[in-house]
Design a protein around this motif. Sequence first.
Motif, PDB file in Angstrom:
ATOM      1  N   PHE A 195      67.826  42.466  49.630  1.00  0.00           N
ATOM      2  CA  PHE A 195      68.739  42.271  50.753  1.00  0.00           C
ATOM      3  C   PHE A 195      68.078  41.471  51.855  1.00  0.00           C
ATOM      4  O   PHE A 195      68.206  41.763  53.020  1.00  0.00           O
ATOM      5  CB  PHE A 195      69.248  43.627  51.258  1.00  0.00           C
ATOM      6  N   THR A 196      67.352  40.436  51.468  1.00  0.00           N
ATOM      7  CA  THR A 196      66.723  39.539  52.430  1.00  0.00           C
ATOM      8  C   THR A 196      67.767  38.559  52.941  1.00  0.00           C
ATOM      9  O   THR A 196      68.762  38.286  52.260  1.00  0.00           O
ATOM     10  CB  THR A 196      65.558  38.770  51.785  1.00  0.00           C
ATOM     11  N   PRO A 197      67.563  37.994  54.126  1.00  0.00           N
ATOM     12  CA  PRO A 197      68.544  37.052  54.674  1.00  0.00           C
ATOM     13  C   PRO A 197      68.803  35.849  53.753  1.00  0.00           C
ATOM     14  O   PRO A 197      69.922  35.371  53.666  1.00  0.00           O
ATOM     15  CB  PRO A 197      67.933  36.612  55.994  1.00  0.00           C
ATOM     16  N   ASP A 198      67.758  35.354  53.085  1.00  0.00           N
ATOM     17  CA  ASP A 198      67.933  34.228  52.168  1.00  0.00           C
ATOM     18  C   ASP A 198      67.447  34.632  50.784  1.00  0.00           C
ATOM     19  O   ASP A 198      66.470  34.103  50.271  1.00  0.00           O
ATOM     20  CB  ASP A 198      67.184  32.996  52.663  1.00  0.00           C
ATOM     21  N   ASP A 236      64.492  32.781  48.682  1.00  0.00           N
ATOM     22  CA  ASP A 236      63.254  33.554  48.611  1.00  0.00           C
ATOM     23  C   ASP A 236      63.016  34.204  47.258  1.00  0.00           C
ATOM     24  O   ASP A 236      61.868  34.445  46.884  1.00  0.00           O
ATOM     25  CB  ASP A 236      63.243  34.652  49.682  1.00  0.00           C
ATOM     26  N   THR A 239      76.980  42.791  49.051  1.00  0.00           N
ATOM     27  CA  THR A 239      76.389  41.572  48.497  1.00  0.00           C
ATOM     28  C   THR A 239      77.415  40.451  48.514  1.00  0.00           C
ATOM     29  O   THR A 239      78.575  40.655  48.178  1.00  0.00           O
ATOM     30  CB  THR A 239      75.933  41.820  47.043  1.00  0.00           C
TER      31      THR A 239
END
Length: 77
Positions: free
Chosen positions: A3-6, A10, A29
């Motif tokens: 659940f990272t911003p990008d 990444d 998601t």
Amino acid sequence: MLFTPDAYGDLYARLSVPVLVLYDQDAFTSFERLPELLGRPGVQAVRIEGTDGLPQFDRPGEVKAALDRFWSEAETR
């Protein structure tokens, strides 16, 4: 880390192995970048409707069938 911003840049864009994305609608998601991921070699997606992010619990038979097809195709490459 999922659940990272990008997450695409990444995590997913770095994958160099065959990838199967099993998905449906999900409140947590976004799949807006899925078409971009599908443009990469070895990446496939199967939408399993009515699962709200948990296809392995809601439709295990469809998940197994999708995985069987995916791995069968991967073996012939």
